[in-house]
Design an enzyme around this catalytic site. Structure first.
Site, PDB file in Angstrom:
ATOM      1  N   ASP A  98      89.392  35.618  23.953  1.00 38.07           N
ATOM      2  CA  ASP A  98      88.346  35.234  24.903  1.00 38.07           C
ATOM      3  C   ASP A  98      87.155  34.751  24.082  1.00 38.07           C
ATOM      4  O   ASP A  98      86.128  35.423  23.989  1.00 38.07           O
ATOM      5  CB  ASP A  98      87.986  36.433  25.777  1.00 38.07           C
ATOM      6  CG  ASP A  98      89.169  36.893  26.604  1.00 38.07           C
ATOM      7  OD1 ASP A  98      89.447  36.262  27.622  1.00 38.07           O
ATOM      8  OD2 ASP A  98      89.837  37.862  26.197  1.00 38.07           O
TER       9      ASP A  98
ATOM     10  N   HIS B   9      94.616  44.734  22.447  1.00 35.66           N
ATOM     11  CA  HIS B   9      93.617  45.800  22.583  1.00 35.66           C
ATOM     12  C   HIS B   9      93.753  46.822  21.457  1.00 35.66           C
ATOM     13  O   HIS B   9      92.768  47.288  20.890  1.00 35.66           O
ATOM     14  CB  HIS B   9      93.794  46.544  23.912  1.00 35.66           C
ATOM     15  CG  HIS B   9      93.656  45.693  25.134  1.00 35.66           C
ATOM     16  ND1 HIS B   9      94.743  45.286  25.878  1.00 35.66           N
ATOM     17  CD2 HIS B   9      92.560  45.168  25.742  1.00 35.66           C
ATOM     18  CE1 HIS B   9      94.323  44.561  26.908  1.00 35.66           C
ATOM     19  NE2 HIS B   9      93.000  44.466  26.845  1.00 35.66           N
TER      20      HIS B   9
ATOM     21  N   VAL C 275      95.831  38.456  18.547  1.00 35.52           N
ATOM     22  CA  VAL C 275      97.150  39.012  18.253  1.00 35.52           C
ATOM     23  C   VAL C 275      98.183  38.219  19.065  1.00 35.52           C
ATOM     24  O   VAL C 275      97.982  37.971  20.261  1.00 35.52           O
ATOM     25  CB  VAL C 275      97.220  40.506  18.612  1.00 35.52           C
ATOM     26  CG1 VAL C 275      98.618  41.053  18.360  1.00 35.52           C
ATOM     27  CG2 VAL C 275      96.185  41.290  17.801  1.00 35.52           C
TER      28      VAL C 275
ATOM     29  N   GLY D 261      88.114  40.759  21.152  1.00 34.97           N
ATOM     30  CA  GLY D 261      89.086  39.814  20.630  1.00 34.97           C
ATOM     31  C   GLY D 261      88.579  38.384  20.677  1.00 34.97           C
ATOM     32  O   GLY D 261      87.793  38.010  21.552  1.00 34.97           O
TER      33      GLY D 261
ATOM     34  N   GLN E  10      83.640  40.035  37.718  1.00 35.01           N
ATOM     35  CA  GLN E  10      83.985  38.897  36.864  1.00 35.01           C
ATOM     36  C   GLN E  10      85.169  38.098  37.401  1.00 35.01           C
ATOM     37  O   GLN E  10      85.619  37.148  36.767  1.00 35.01           O
ATOM     38  CB  GLN E  10      84.209  39.352  35.420  1.00 35.01           C
ATOM     39  CG  GLN E  10      85.466  40.149  35.174  1.00 35.01           C
ATOM     40  CD  GLN E  10      85.476  40.724  33.759  1.00 35.01           C
ATOM     41  OE1 GLN E  10      84.699  41.623  33.436  1.00 35.01           O
ATOM     42  NE2 GLN E  10      86.345  40.204  32.904  1.00 35.01           N
TER      43      GLN E  10
END
Lengths: 278, 278
Positions: A149, A36, A175, A146, A60
């Site tokens: 996903d 993040h 990362v 990112g 979700q």
């Protein structure tokens, strides 16, 4: 700097309308990690004002999933963000985001029904709906997400294009820990032993790249080799797929620029990872 | 004044970002009549800048419906709008609004599955999707819509609320011919004789109001009387429903503030109308 904390939609909207300059936005579910923070760094560089949302989005999660014990630590999140150039942290309540009588959903067809969409049939509908809401509230110029996903990134880019949102989505590299494990809030669920087993995700992707470099092209052959490596590490395969980066369609022969995505269950925790084949 | 004609999404977005003041927006499918013009008048009064879109939205027609021969007359529409204080007319092409690979839909549950949603199952999905797109392109402060399409108005208000669009929807009264027929682009399909028969829509709604004033409360009784009047005029009933104005749920006993909505087929043309019971 000290980011201003905002927990009301109305306050966020009001403040937003007074802001000038380029707005960079990072939507998160909190429990922040270096992944993040790399998005925040990218936003700092490309925007005048940085807004981070923290909201564990109930829609979700599928009914059998880990919503109630999804890791949360808002104090630590605020502390981490305070060390960066974040102007606003938006963390609304469930009741505000999904008031009684809520009944509108954004659906992206086809590309939500493959890969993670098979074992998580309502997941992407929840993602697209909450992001549409957040984009309407925050009206960002840039939204940073990112590549871990990866399917989510492709789905949201499709939504932005189809519904003519003015926001541009910026995809940022995965990362990883030094040993290659992709950062994820769900890594917290793993024991020390599970943590080691989970290295099979990245290792199998690197193996695929190696095989490709040795001129092996058959998706089936490569997936077979990956499967052996993963099962040797007691990983349970949800899927391994060689896909086109835009359509997410299955590709039978690897080529440069395609992507391999996988979801593996380690110690009851479902982990995802992917690699762009070069 | 001469409105500026814009047929590219990009140009519309670029111009929009340079506009200051309150933006009033009227989405239409063209073939404008006094009903539409009353919305423009309302927008003139309440906004600094008025934008009208003209787009016959293919996705809100069911496969067996009248998309290809839906009435169009863009020259006349422009002329009519030139006589009013309209700043911009946005009329994009189908290819721009629904490019190849389009796959995102906005769905409102429940309230789209009653009334017109029964005989037009994909209609409201088309309406909510196109209006979400137009709101993202035009970013209006106010959007003006007629109460003739009452269910559409309720559905779009729900979407705006649920997805946190900043636009406020302003519902405007039905405009009728002197004899009571609600204005509709589809009235054009009627012969002179059909035109007379079509008066049964408004007459039956006025009858309902009269019966309510005479202290009759039973929805069934009132609908029976309306049915007789409509069938005497050779109208074929799709539905007549007494409903709550917000939930659109069926009400068995009329009360002040409820609404009666109906859809009637006259000479193969499906016409709708409604009344607020006072």
């Amino acid at each position: 700097m000290n980011p201003k904390l905002i927990n009301s939609i109305e306050e966020m909207s009001t403040i937003r309308r007074q802001l000038k300059g380029k707005i960079g936005f990072i939507p998160t579910m909190g429990f922040l990690h270096e992944g993040h923070l790399s998005l925040v760094s990218a936003a700092e560089k490309q925007s005048d004002i940085v807004i981070v949302s923290i909201f564990v989005n109930p829609t979700q999660f599928n009914v059998n999933e880990d919503l109630s014990n999804y890791p949360r630590n808002i104090e630590r999140d605020i502390e981490l963000l305070s060390n960066m150039k974040v102007n606003y942290i938006f963390f609304p309540t469930d009741e505000q985001m999904y008031p009684e009588g809520f009944k509108t959903w954004v659906n992206v067809d086809k590309i939500t029904q493959v890969l993670c969409g098979i074992s998580r049939p309502t997941h992407f509908r929840g993602v697209t709906t909450i992001v549409a809401k957040l984009m309407n509230i925050i009206d960002p110029d840039l939204m940073f997400m990112g590549e871990k996903d990866f399917q989510q990134l492709v789905v949201l880019k499709q939504m932005v294009k189809d519904l003519n949102f003015r926001t541009k989505i910026v995809g940022c590299s995965i990362v990883r820990e030094e040993d290659g494990l992709a950062l994820s809030s769900r890594n917290k669920y793993l024991t020390n032993e599970g943590r080691k087993k989970a290295l099979c995700l990245n290792k199998s992707l690197l193996l695929a790249q190696k095989l490709f470099s040795e001129d092996i092209r058959s998706s089936n052959k490569i997936i077979s080799q990956m499967t052996i490596l993963i099962e040797d590490n007691e990983g349970i395969i949800d899927y391994i797929e060689v896909i086109d980066q835009e359509s997410l369609e299955h590709i039978s022969e690897l080529k440069s620029g395609c992507r391999i995505a996988l979801a593996i269950i380690v110690e009851n925790t479902r982990l995802i990872d992917n690699i762009k084949i070069i």
